[in-house]
Design an enzyme around this catalytic site. Structure first.
Site, short mmCIF file in Angstrom:
data_model
loop_
_atom_site.label_atom_id
_atom_site.label_comp_id
_atom_site.label_asym_id
_atom_site.label_seq_id
_atom_site.Cartn_x
_atom_site.Cartn_y
_atom_site.Cartn_z
N PHE A 31 63.07 65.35 18.17
CA PHE A 31 63.07 66.65 19.01
C PHE A 31 64.00 67.68 18.15
CE2 PHE A 31 61.55 64.06 22.56
CZ PHE A 31 60.40 64.68 22.75
N ASP A 51 56.63 61.52 16.06
CA ASP A 51 56.80 61.35 14.51
C ASP A 51 57.60 62.66 14.26
OD1 ASP A 51 54.40 63.15 14.88
OD2 ASP A 51 53.54 62.24 12.99
N TYR A 69 58.71 66.47 12.90
CA TYR A 69 58.04 67.72 12.78
C TYR A 69 57.69 67.82 11.22
CZ TYR A 69 60.68 69.04 17.04
OH TYR A 69 61.34 69.16 18.21
N HIS A 107 55.18 64.70 28.83
CA HIS A 107 55.81 65.12 27.50
C HIS A 107 56.05 66.72 27.62
CE1 HIS A 107 56.27 66.29 23.46
NE2 HIS A 107 56.48 65.08 23.27
#
Length: 222
Positions: free
Chosen positions: A76, A63, A65, A185
């Site tokens: 990202f 989701d 930031y 991740h």
């Protein structure tokens, strides 16, 4: 929330479904009473920058930031002038190790999107300071429909899936047509468990070359 024509025409059936109408009501209330990221005009930024038939690579995030001036609709990625978040710092380190590019000072990834990299979060909005606050409200069904549409497309797509949330997408992808790259991740909590050394950026470009298309320039211009 503006959305490009190539996506709107394909996603129109989703907009008519009960879950999406409930999501819209929820978002209307959230934007009215709380600080929500990204700004409404940027929610579909990933789709607006990459037309449906121009998607070559998909990177899945979780989701947006949830800090000020960070999110702008690309997973990202952060807006120019904002500190590069830890996960993106690790992505840059892997690009440096994999391809030899210097680590950029900016975290703005529009350069990738303009080359056909769809930087798609599973959930497209978040309440300020509250990670995962819009999880389970309908976005996952909507972005799942996007993945299904891309999987149904005859032209091959490379799906880059980091972490368990992103890997959950894999079952919806037709691997007889498309390529999947998976790794832990890039978060500081898991990057050393196999993200570093995954070489996904060079592998992605090898796939693209095998398809007779231009590789992605993963270097971010300053």
């Amino acid at each position: 929330m503006k959305i490009a024509k190539s996506w709107y025409e394909r996603l129109k059936p989703e907009f008519e479904k009960p879950y999406y109408k409930e999501l819209q009501e929820f978002l209307k209330d959230e934007y009215a009473h709380y600080t929500i990221y990204p700004e409404a005009d940027n929610v579909f930024n990933a789709l607006n920058l990459v037309p449906f038939d121009k998607v070559r690579v998909v990177i899945i995030g979780q989701d947006p930031y949830h800090g000020p001036k960070q999110a702008h609709g690309l997973c990202f990625s952060v807006q120019k002038g904002v500190d590069v978040p830890p996960s993106l710092q690790n992505i840059y380190k892997e690009i440096q190790n994999d391809l030899g590019y210097p680590i950029p000072k900016t975290g703005e990834l529009t350069h990738w999107a303009k080359q056909g990299v769809l930087l798609l979060n599973s959930v497209l909005t978040v309440r300020a300071g509250q990670a995962n606050s819009h999880k389970g409200k309908g976005w996952e069904e909507f972005t799942g429909a996007i993945i299904k549409m891309l999987s149904d497309r005859p032209e091959p797509v490379i799906f880059i899936l980091w972490g368990n949330n992103a890997k959950a997408v894999a079952s919806a992808v037709d691997t007889s047509k498309h390529f999947i790259l998976t790794a832990p991740h890039p978060s500081p909590l898991s990057a050393y468990a196999g993200f570093f050394g995954c070489k996904h950026f060079s592998k992605c470009n090898e796939f693209l070359k095998s398809l007779g298309t231009e590789p992605i320039d993963w270097h971010i211009p300053e």
